[in-house]
Design an enzyme around this catalytic site. Structure first.
Site, PDB file in Angstrom:
ATOM      1  N   HIS A  19       0.846  -1.201   0.000  1.00 49.54           N
ATOM      2  CA  HIS A  19       0.000   0.000   0.000  1.00 49.54           C
ATOM      3  C   HIS A  19       0.881   1.251   0.000  1.00 49.54           C
ATOM      4  CE1 HIS A  19       0.447  -0.662   4.497  1.00 49.54           C
ATOM      5  NE2 HIS A  19       0.822   0.598   4.390  1.00 49.54           N
TER       6      HIS A  19
HETATM    7  P1  TYD Z   1      -2.471  -4.194   7.512  1.00 52.13           P
HETATM    8  O1  TYD Z   1      -2.778  -2.808   7.059  1.00 52.13           O
HETATM    9  O2  TYD Z   1      -3.035  -5.343   6.741  1.00 52.13           O
HETATM   10  O3  TYD Z   1      -0.893  -4.388   7.585  1.00 52.13           O
HETATM   11  P2  TYD Z   1       0.149  -4.250   6.384  1.00 52.13           P
HETATM   12  O4  TYD Z   1      -0.554  -3.533   5.258  1.00 52.13           O
HETATM   13  O5  TYD Z   1       1.259  -3.421   6.955  1.00 52.13           O
HETATM   14  O6  TYD Z   1       0.615  -5.582   5.999  1.00 52.13           O
HETATM   15  O7  TYD Z   1      -2.907  -4.295   9.030  1.00 52.13           O
HETATM   16  C1  TYD Z   1      -3.257  -5.526   9.661  1.00 52.13           C
HETATM   17  C2  TYD Z   1      -4.454  -5.297  10.572  1.00 52.13           C
HETATM   18  O8  TYD Z   1      -4.120  -4.412  11.651  1.00 52.13           O
HETATM   19  C3  TYD Z   1      -5.634  -4.695   9.842  1.00 52.13           C
HETATM   20  O9  TYD Z   1      -6.814  -5.345  10.315  1.00 52.13           O
HETATM   21  C4  TYD Z   1      -5.641  -3.259  10.300  1.00 52.13           C
HETATM   22  C5  TYD Z   1      -5.013  -3.314  11.673  1.00 52.13           C
HETATM   23  N1  TYD Z   1      -4.273  -2.091  12.049  1.00 52.13           N
HETATM   24  C6  TYD Z   1      -4.760  -1.296  13.047  1.00 52.13           C
HETATM   25  O10 TYD Z   1      -5.830  -1.558  13.640  1.00 52.13           O
HETATM   26  N2  TYD Z   1      -4.052  -0.193  13.414  1.00 52.13           N
HETATM   27  C7  TYD Z   1      -2.897   0.149  12.813  1.00 52.13           C
HETATM   28  O11 TYD Z   1      -2.270   1.177  13.173  1.00 52.13           O
HETATM   29  C8  TYD Z   1      -2.401  -0.679  11.742  1.00 52.13           C
HETATM   30  C9  TYD Z   1      -1.115  -0.335  11.031  1.00 52.13           C
HETATM   31  C10 TYD Z   1      -3.112  -1.805  11.406  1.00 52.13           C
END
Ligand code: TYD
Length: 135
Positions: A49
């Site tokens: 992303h």
């Molecule tokens: P995700 O965005 O999928 O992680 P990445 O893109 O870095 O691999 O995040 C995983 C899960 O954690 C998703 O359900 C959203 C949650 N999350 C939060 O609740 N707060 C946060 O600050 C972040 C970064 C993720």
């Protein structure tokens, strides 16, 4: 492509090492959120992303991982393996993380709270956005 790797001062003595993170001092923004990734399974690639506005700084406080950056024109791979180095993840920078060591604890400081509407999770959408901004 300019990716900033910020050196963090280590306060070391015979007991060991300490790094302090302070907003507007060695961290170039106000810290609103901290999160960390750990126990990442081998072979996992995540991220995929870009953020519209949020600025972040990533620190491998333990272990190592690789970052893939893509600004729509160029790509860059960066190894993060030092708890005294902070990697800036600027807005509108597509990023993916991979090759996590088993012991990796990747801590991320952000200048805003979690908001799904700040995410661009579709690569084609990211490319279109960059193109439109530059035309
Ligand atoms: P995700 O965005 O999928 O992680 P990445 O893109 O870095 O691999 O995040 C995983 C899960 O954690 C998703 O359900 C959203 C949650 N999350 C939060 O609740 N707060 C946060 O600050 C972040 C970064 C993720």
């Amino acid at each position: 492509m300019n990716i900033e790797l910020i050196p963090l001062q280590q306060h070391g003595d015979e007991r060991g090492l300490l790094v302090a993170l302070e907003e507007q001092h060695n961290i170039p923004f106000s810290i609103k959120r901290v999160y960390y990734l750990y126990d990442t399974l081998q072979g996992i690639r995540r991220g995929f992303h870009a953020h519209k506005k949020t600025r972040q700084l990533a620190i491998a406080v333990k272990g190592s991982c690789m970052f893939h950056f893509d600004d729509g024109r160029q790509t860059k791979e960066i190894l993060l393996d030092n708890p005294a180095k902070g990697l800036m993840i600027e807005p509108e920078m597509w990023h993916e993380m991979y090759d996590f060591s088993q012991d990796c604890i990747l801590m991320v400081l952000a200048d805003d709270v979690y908001d799904e509407s700040d995410y661009i999770r579709n690569y084609q959408e990211f490319i279109e956005r960059i193109k439109n901004e530059n035309s």
